[in-house]
Design a protein around this motif. Structure first.
Motif, PDB file in Angstrom:
ATOM      1  N   ASN A 118      11.034   2.688  -5.454  1.00 21.49           N
ATOM      2  CA  ASN A 118      10.470   1.344  -5.346  1.00 21.49           C
ATOM      3  C   ASN A 118       8.982   1.472  -5.012  1.00 21.49           C
ATOM      4  N   PRO A 119       8.177   0.483  -5.354  1.00 25.97           N
ATOM      5  CA  PRO A 119       6.724   0.565  -5.144  1.00 25.97           C
ATOM      6  C   PRO A 119       6.312   0.744  -3.684  1.00 25.97           C
ATOM      7  N   LYS A 120       7.043   0.119  -2.745  1.00 25.78           N
ATOM      8  CA  LYS A 120       6.665   0.244  -1.329  1.00 25.78           C
ATOM      9  C   LYS A 120       6.748   1.696  -0.858  1.00 25.78           C
ATOM     10  N   THR A 121       7.775   2.401  -1.295  1.00 23.33           N
ATOM     11  CA  THR A 121       7.926   3.806  -0.909  1.00 23.33           C
ATOM     12  C   THR A 121       6.756   4.630  -1.426  1.00 23.33           C
ATOM     13  N   ALA A 122       6.368   4.401  -2.671  1.00 25.52           N
ATOM     14  CA  ALA A 122       5.221   5.106  -3.248  1.00 25.52           C
ATOM     15  C   ALA A 122       3.940   4.759  -2.501  1.00 25.52           C
ATOM     16  N   MET A 123       3.790   3.499  -2.124  1.00 24.78           N
ATOM     17  CA  MET A 123       2.588   3.066  -1.413  1.00 24.78           C
ATOM     18  C   MET A 123       2.459   3.783  -0.067  1.00 24.78           C
ATOM     19  N   PHE A 124       3.557   3.821   0.705  1.00 22.45           N
ATOM     20  CA  PHE A 124       3.499   4.489   2.002  1.00 22.45           C
ATOM     21  C   PHE A 124       3.271   5.990   1.843  1.00 22.45           C
ATOM     22  N   GLY A 125       3.844   6.577   0.815  1.00 17.50           N
ATOM     23  CA  GLY A 125       3.606   7.985   0.551  1.00 17.50           C
ATOM     24  C   GLY A 125       2.142   8.259   0.241  1.00 17.50           C
ATOM     25  N   ALA A 126       1.535   7.388  -0.563  1.00 20.64           N
ATOM     26  CA  ALA A 126       0.121   7.543  -0.915  1.00 20.64           C
ATOM     27  C   ALA A 126      -0.768   7.345   0.311  1.00 20.64           C
ATOM     28  N   ILE A 127      -0.413   6.383   1.165  1.00 19.96           N
ATOM     29  CA  ILE A 127      -1.171   6.160   2.399  1.00 19.96           C
ATOM     30  C   ILE A 127      -1.137   7.399   3.282  1.00 19.96           C
ATOM     31  N   ALA A 128       0.037   8.036   3.359  1.00 21.38           N
ATOM     32  CA  ALA A 128       0.184   9.234   4.185  1.00 21.38           C
ATOM     33  C   ALA A 128      -0.744  10.347   3.695  1.00 21.38           C
ATOM     34  N   ILE A 129      -0.790  10.556   2.376  1.00 23.92           N
ATOM     35  CA  ILE A 129      -1.670  11.590   1.817  1.00 23.92           C
ATOM     36  C   ILE A 129      -3.130  11.271   2.117  1.00 23.92           C
ATOM     37  N   PHE A 130      -3.513  10.025   1.903  1.00 20.16           N
ATOM     38  CA  PHE A 130      -4.906   9.625   2.116  1.00 20.16           C
ATOM     39  C   PHE A 130      -5.332   9.824   3.564  1.00 20.16           C
ATOM     40  N   LEU A 131      -4.535   9.343   4.503  1.00 19.02           N
ATOM     41  CA  LEU A 131      -4.901   9.454   5.915  1.00 19.02           C
ATOM     42  C   LEU A 131      -4.962  10.912   6.369  1.00 19.02           C
ATOM     43  N   TYR A 132      -3.995  11.715   5.900  1.00 21.20           N
ATOM     44  CA  TYR A 132      -3.937  13.110   6.335  1.00 21.20           C
ATOM     45  C   TYR A 132      -5.139  13.903   5.828  1.00 21.20           C
ATOM     46  N   THR A 133      -5.486  13.699   4.557  1.00 13.98           N
ATOM     47  CA  THR A 133      -6.535  14.526   3.957  1.00 13.98           C
ATOM     48  C   THR A 133      -7.942  13.949   4.143  1.00 13.98           C
ATOM     49  N   SER A 134      -8.056  12.636   4.093  1.00 13.96           N
ATOM     50  CA  SER A 134      -9.379  12.018   4.082  1.00 13.96           C
ATOM     51  C   SER A 134      -9.856  11.537   5.446  1.00 13.96           C
ATOM     52  N   VAL A 135      -8.951  11.403   6.399  1.00 12.33           N
ATOM     53  CA  VAL A 135      -9.343  10.925   7.727  1.00 12.33           C
ATOM     54  C   VAL A 135      -9.011  11.962   8.809  1.00 12.33           C
ATOM     55  N   TYR A 136      -7.733  12.330   8.907  1.00 12.51           N
ATOM     56  CA  TYR A 136      -7.327  13.279   9.943  1.00 12.51           C
ATOM     57  C   TYR A 136      -8.022  14.628   9.800  1.00 12.51           C
TER      58      TYR A 136
END
Length: 304
Positions: A118-136
């Motif tokens: 479902n799209p929500k699952t993909a969205m949260f997965g993408a958010i996790a990648i972004f925060l981990y690599t681009s912020v954390y």
């Protein structure tokens, strides 16, 4: 000659597989997959094994991609630390371009598979990648607050399973998120305590006070207490479909108290050996807690 070539090829494939596991941090990725599947079992009205498999593959890809990006970004810093100097990229066994290619492919594959759930699952997965690599990742050399940022993508997997099963985000996955969010602080700070000298070689600021002192352990204790409280809140029946029986709540409370004892011991002794015990206790806690939640749900359904 053929035998020698065959042996060489076998060795090459073994090394490639070993480096792939290292670049994706397979052990960590599998623990994340375990959390996601536990969340799925908690949220699902009926288990669909195809969805479970897709969640497992998609989840592994997302975590693997995050770790690969991280190792490309931090390759020069990894080379400074004993713990990470032999990783594929800083050691020179794998080029940054190859690691980046792996990361991109796994990102696209992971998001694609999770989107099919479902799209929500993909969205949260993408958010996790972004925060981990681009912020954390870039914040690790700037401020200890990076740990708080990193705790967000780290807390997503448990709730991701629920969202994958229900296509809904509400109080239930929010509670699962908070449990794993608070758990990460005692877990990671215990690990950071053990690795503090190594982290300082790369300029990483991971401990909350910047030192292995009582102030750091006080925060470890505080977050452990919050973790215990959030973990047993579903006993009160105020978290929607996410329920926990009194017996399940008592078991989880006792497990949390056992982890708190190790945190208190760290306050008393403040040494690496005790930090290691706390770190191991936290790993056991998060795994058993998820097992208890899932078992409690299905045992309660039998008795109803």
């Amino acid at each position: 000659m053929k035998s020698a070539v065959g042996t060489l090829n076998t060795y090459s494939w073994t090394l490639i597989f070993s480096d792939f596991k290292e670049i994706t941090k397979a052990r960590l990725a599998l623990s994340v997959v375990f959390s996601s599947i536990a969340g799925y079992f908690l949220g699902a009205y009926q288990i669909e094994w195809t969805s479970v498999l897709m969640l497992a593959i998609g989840g592994y890809c997302m975590v693997g991609a995050s770790n690969a990006y991280n190792q490309v970004i931090e390759k020069d810093l990894d080379a400074l630390m004993s713990r990470t100097a032999n990783r594929p990229v800083p050691s020179g066994r794998m080029s940054s371009a190859t690691a980046l290619t792996i990361a991109v492919i796994m990102t696209l594959l992971g998001i694609g598979i999770l989107y099919l759930l479902n799209p929500k699952t993909a969205m949260f997965g993408a958010i996790a990648i972004f925060l981990y690599t681009s912020v954390y990742t870039p914040l690790k050399t700037v401020t200890p607050l990076s740990v708080f940022v990193g705790a967000i993508p780290g807390a997503i997997p448990f709730m991701l399973g629920w969202v994958a099963a229900t296509n809904d985000f509400g109080i239930e996955p929010g509670t699962l998120f908070m449990i794993q969010f608070f758990w990460q602080f005692p877990h990671f700070w215990a690990l950071a305590w053990m690795l503090d000298e190594d982290y300082k070689k790369a300029g990483f600021k991971m401990l909350p006070t910047g030192k292995k002192d009582k102030g750091t352990v006080v925060q470890i204790i505080m977050y452990t207490v919050w973790m215990i409280i959030i973990s047993v809140i579903p006993v009160l029946g105020i978290t929607g479909r996410l329920q926990l029986s009194l017996a399940g709540g008592i078991i989880i409370f006792l497990m949390g108290m056992a982890m708190l004892v190790f945190a208190m011991l760290l306050f008393e002794k403040r040494n690496n050996a005790t930090a290691r015990k706390l770190m191991l206790a936290s790993v056991i806690y998060i795994s058993l807690m998820q097992v208890v939640y899932v078992a409690d749900k299905y045992i309660s359904q039998i008795w109803i």
